[in-house]
Motif scaffolding. Sequence first.
Motif, PDB file in Angstrom:
ATOM      1  N   VAL A 196       0.839  -1.207   0.000  1.00  0.00           N
ATOM      2  CA  VAL A 196       0.000   0.000   0.000  1.00  0.00           C
ATOM      3  C   VAL A 196       0.872   1.255   0.000  1.00  0.00           C
ATOM      4  CG1 VAL A 196      -1.608   1.362   1.414  1.00  0.00           C
ATOM      5  CG2 VAL A 196      -2.043  -1.069   1.015  1.00  0.00           C
ATOM      6  N   LEU A 197       1.887   1.291   0.847  1.00  0.00           N
ATOM      7  CA  LEU A 197       2.755   2.470   0.909  1.00  0.00           C
ATOM      8  C   LEU A 197       3.533   2.659  -0.396  1.00  0.00           C
ATOM      9  CD1 LEU A 197       4.103   2.172   4.561  1.00  0.00           C
ATOM     10  CD2 LEU A 197       2.364   3.760   3.700  1.00  0.00           C
ATOM     11  N   THR A 198       4.009   1.561  -0.976  1.00  0.00           N
ATOM     12  CA  THR A 198       4.708   1.640  -2.262  1.00  0.00           C
ATOM     13  C   THR A 198       3.764   2.142  -3.343  1.00  0.00           C
ATOM     14  OG1 THR A 198       6.227  -0.132  -1.668  1.00  0.00           O
ATOM     15  CG2 THR A 198       5.950   0.305  -4.014  1.00  0.00           C
ATOM     16  N   GLY A 199       2.570   1.577  -3.372  1.00  0.00           N
ATOM     17  CA  GLY A 199       1.582   2.004  -4.369  1.00  0.00           C
ATOM     18  C   GLY A 199       1.213   3.464  -4.215  1.00  0.00           C
ATOM     19  N   TRP A 200       1.048   3.901  -2.981  1.00  0.00           N
ATOM     20  CA  TRP A 200       0.722   5.298  -2.711  1.00  0.00           C
ATOM     21  C   TRP A 200       1.802   6.215  -3.279  1.00  0.00           C
ATOM     22  CZ3 TRP A 200       0.131   7.379   2.986  1.00  0.00           C
ATOM     23  CH2 TRP A 200      -0.230   8.728   2.957  1.00  0.00           C
ATOM     24  N   SER A 201       3.052   5.896  -2.992  1.00  0.00           N
ATOM     25  CA  SER A 201       4.148   6.731  -3.494  1.00  0.00           C
ATOM     26  C   SER A 201       4.252   6.674  -5.017  1.00  0.00           C
ATOM     27  CB  SER A 201       5.479   6.308  -2.874  1.00  0.00           C
ATOM     28  OG  SER A 201       5.569   6.808  -1.575  1.00  0.00           O
ATOM     29  N   TRP A 202       4.056   5.503  -5.584  1.00  0.00           N
ATOM     30  CA  TRP A 202       4.177   5.360  -7.031  1.00  0.00           C
ATOM     31  C   TRP A 202       3.068   6.117  -7.760  1.00  0.00           C
ATOM     32  CZ3 TRP A 202       1.460   2.669 -10.980  1.00  0.00           C
ATOM     33  CH2 TRP A 202       2.151   2.626 -12.181  1.00  0.00           C
ATOM     34  N   VAL A 203       1.817   5.939  -7.308  1.00  0.00           N
ATOM     35  CA  VAL A 203       0.681   6.615  -7.955  1.00  0.00           C
ATOM     36  C   VAL A 203       0.789   8.121  -7.795  1.00  0.00           C
ATOM     37  CG1 VAL A 203      -1.830   6.966  -7.807  1.00  0.00           C
ATOM     38  CG2 VAL A 203      -0.894   4.648  -7.794  1.00  0.00           C
ATOM     39  N   GLN A 204       1.161   8.578  -6.626  1.00  0.00           N
ATOM     40  CA  GLN A 204       1.256  10.010  -6.362  1.00  0.00           C
ATOM     41  C   GLN A 204       2.569  10.622  -6.856  1.00  0.00           C
ATOM     42  OE1 GLN A 204      -1.140  11.996  -4.963  1.00  0.00           O
ATOM     43  NE2 GLN A 204      -2.451  10.196  -5.136  1.00  0.00           N
ATOM     44  N   GLN A 205       3.515   9.755  -7.255  1.00  0.00           N
ATOM     45  CA  GLN A 205       4.854  10.220  -7.640  1.00  0.00           C
ATOM     46  C   GLN A 205       5.421  11.116  -6.538  1.00  0.00           C
ATOM     47  OE1 GLN A 205       6.566   9.341 -10.785  1.00  0.00           O
ATOM     48  NE2 GLN A 205       5.093   7.751 -10.299  1.00  0.00           N
ATOM     49  N   SER A 206       5.320  10.585  -5.318  1.00  0.00           N
ATOM     50  CA  SER A 206       5.700  11.327  -4.124  1.00  0.00           C
ATOM     51  C   SER A 206       6.344  10.368  -3.124  1.00  0.00           C
ATOM     52  CB  SER A 206       4.441  11.951  -3.522  1.00  0.00           C
ATOM     53  OG  SER A 206       4.601  12.230  -2.169  1.00  0.00           O
ATOM     54  N   ALA A 207       7.151  10.912  -2.253  1.00  0.00           N
ATOM     55  CA  ALA A 207       7.793  10.094  -1.224  1.00  0.00           C
ATOM     56  C   ALA A 207       6.929   9.928   0.020  1.00  0.00           C
ATOM     57  CB  ALA A 207       9.125  10.721  -0.829  1.00  0.00           C
ATOM     58  N   ILE A 208       5.776  10.542   0.058  1.00  0.00           N
ATOM     59  CA  ILE A 208       4.936  10.514   1.267  1.00  0.00           C
ATOM     60  C   ILE A 208       4.633   9.082   1.710  1.00  0.00           C
ATOM     61  CG2 ILE A 208       2.674  11.147   2.225  1.00  0.00           C
ATOM     62  CD1 ILE A 208       4.468  13.543   1.935  1.00  0.00           C
ATOM     63  N   GLY A 209       4.232   8.232   0.792  1.00  0.00           N
ATOM     64  CA  GLY A 209       3.893   6.851   1.152  1.00  0.00           C
ATOM     65  C   GLY A 209       5.050   6.115   1.801  1.00  0.00           C
ATOM     66  N   VAL A 210       6.224   6.171   1.183  1.00  0.00           N
ATOM     67  CA  VAL A 210       7.357   5.440   1.748  1.00  0.00           C
ATOM     68  C   VAL A 210       7.879   6.098   3.026  1.00  0.00           C
ATOM     69  CG1 VAL A 210       8.054   4.337  -0.406  1.00  0.00           C
ATOM     70  CG2 VAL A 210       9.029   6.527   0.208  1.00  0.00           C
ATOM     71  N   LYS A 211       7.637   7.378   3.180  1.00  0.00           N
ATOM     72  CA  LYS A 211       8.047   8.037   4.417  1.00  0.00           C
ATOM     73  C   LYS A 211       7.151   7.626   5.592  1.00  0.00           C
ATOM     74  CE  LYS A 211      10.314  12.328   3.361  1.00  0.00           C
ATOM     75  NZ  LYS A 211      10.088  13.789   3.356  1.00  0.00           N
ATOM     76  N   PHE A 212       6.000   7.058   5.308  1.00  0.00           N
ATOM     77  CA  PHE A 212       5.114   6.599   6.378  1.00  0.00           C
ATOM     78  C   PHE A 212       5.532   5.233   6.942  1.00  0.00           C
ATOM     79  CE2 PHE A 212       1.849   9.830   5.564  1.00  0.00           C
ATOM     80  CZ  PHE A 212       1.424  10.056   6.866  1.00  0.00           C
ATOM     81  N   TYR A 213       6.509   4.575   6.329  1.00  0.00           N
ATOM     82  CA  TYR A 213       6.921   3.254   6.808  1.00  0.00           C
ATOM     83  C   TYR A 213       7.321   3.261   8.283  1.00  0.00           C
ATOM     84  CZ  TYR A 213       9.329  -1.246   6.988  1.00  0.00           C
ATOM     85  OH  TYR A 213       9.741  -2.510   7.335  1.00  0.00           O
ATOM     86  N   PRO A 214       8.146   4.206   8.770  1.00  0.00           N
ATOM     87  CA  PRO A 214       8.452   4.214  10.212  1.00  0.00           C
ATOM     88  C   PRO A 214       7.204   4.418  11.089  1.00  0.00           C
ATOM     89  CG  PRO A 214      10.060   5.537   9.027  1.00  0.00           C
ATOM     90  CD  PRO A 214       8.967   5.193   8.045  1.00  0.00           C
ATOM     91  N   VAL A 215       6.232   5.156  10.593  1.00  0.00           N
ATOM     92  CA  VAL A 215       4.986   5.352  11.338  1.00  0.00           C
ATOM     93  C   VAL A 215       4.246   4.022  11.447  1.00  0.00           C
ATOM     94  CG1 VAL A 215       2.767   6.565  11.380  1.00  0.00           C
ATOM     95  CG2 VAL A 215       4.819   7.742  10.531  1.00  0.00           C
ATOM     96  N   VAL A 216       4.199   3.288  10.345  1.00  0.00           N
ATOM     97  CA  VAL A 216       3.523   1.992  10.326  1.00  0.00           C
ATOM     98  C   VAL A 216       4.231   1.009  11.261  1.00  0.00           C
ATOM     99  CG1 VAL A 216       2.954   0.012   8.852  1.00  0.00           C
ATOM    100  CG2 VAL A 216       2.513   2.329   8.044  1.00  0.00           C
ATOM    101  N   ILE A 217       5.553   1.055  11.284  1.00  0.00           N
ATOM    102  CA  ILE A 217       6.302   0.179  12.192  1.00  0.00           C
ATOM    103  C   ILE A 217       5.955   0.507  13.645  1.00  0.00           C
ATOM    104  CG2 ILE A 217       8.599  -0.357  13.104  1.00  0.00           C
ATOM    105  CD1 ILE A 217       9.641  -0.206  10.257  1.00  0.00           C
ATOM    106  N   SER A 218       5.948   1.792  14.003  1.00  0.00           N
ATOM    107  CA  SER A 218       5.595   2.173  15.376  1.00  0.00           C
ATOM    108  C   SER A 218       4.169   1.750  15.712  1.00  0.00           C
ATOM    109  CB  SER A 218       5.745   3.684  15.576  1.00  0.00           C
ATOM    110  OG  SER A 218       7.093   4.019  15.728  1.00  0.00           O
ATOM    111  N   ALA A 219       3.255   1.948  14.776  1.00  0.00           N
ATOM    112  CA  ALA A 219       1.858   1.552  15.014  1.00  0.00           C
ATOM    113  C   ALA A 219       1.742   0.043  15.169  1.00  0.00           C
ATOM    114  CB  ALA A 219       0.970   2.046  13.868  1.00  0.00           C
ATOM    115  N   GLY A 220       2.445  -0.701  14.341  1.00  0.00           N
ATOM    116  CA  GLY A 220       2.401  -2.156  14.430  1.00  0.00           C
ATOM    117  C   GLY A 220       2.963  -2.665  15.747  1.00  0.00           C
ATOM    118  N   LEU A 221       4.088  -2.104  16.168  1.00  0.00           N
ATOM    119  CA  LEU A 221       4.671  -2.514  17.446  1.00  0.00           C
ATOM    120  C   LEU A 221       3.795  -2.097  18.623  1.00  0.00           C
ATOM    121  CD1 LEU A 221       8.427  -1.860  16.663  1.00  0.00           C
ATOM    122  CD2 LEU A 221       7.306  -4.079  16.976  1.00  0.00           C
TER     123      LEU A 221
END
Length: 184
Positions: free
Chosen positions: A64-89
């Motif tokens: 989902v994060l990869t797709g978000w960044s690819w579709v938007q042509q933006s780094a926002i999706g991949v920059k959310f990965y640390p947020v997702v890790i914190s939320a998951g933990l």
Amino acid sequence: MRDWLPRIAIGLLSLGYPLAVYFMLQYGGAASVAWLLLPIALLHGVRALRGQRSGWWWLLACVVLTGWSWVQQSAIGVKFYPVVISAGLLLVFGWSLWFPPTVVERLARLKEPDLPPSGVAYTRNVTRIWCGYFIVNGVIATATVFAEDWVWTLYNGFISYLLMGLLFAGEWLFRQYYRSQRND
């Protein structure tokens, strides 16, 4: 392949992830950064295929994060990965508070199988502290998503790890003191 091998690879890739994102943004552009999560996603897929249910959730998050960044042509999706890790933990540690034994108690029982009741109470409190850390870290990581790239990289690639290390070390030191006072 052993079960721990994908976890170690995911951990190593995740440690270097903020720096990789930063350099890709500087030299490859926002469109190329979307692909940085794919190796991590593939490793989560391996875990999922090997029967680890959490692998499916992490795989889905990465896609989902990869797709978000690819579709938007933006780094926002991949920059959310640390947020997702914190939320998951936070979910894992928080869930263990509702359905014991807690994550920290399970880890403690690896070294001390006959953990006394005072140790169980202590590990429960440590689990609460880690939940607090994951909340604070997630909030700060979210704020950095919208900051300049160097701010995001500095926090998610250095400061958050430093804070985590300080929490580990501080808890270890306190535990030594606590045990010496209680003679458990």
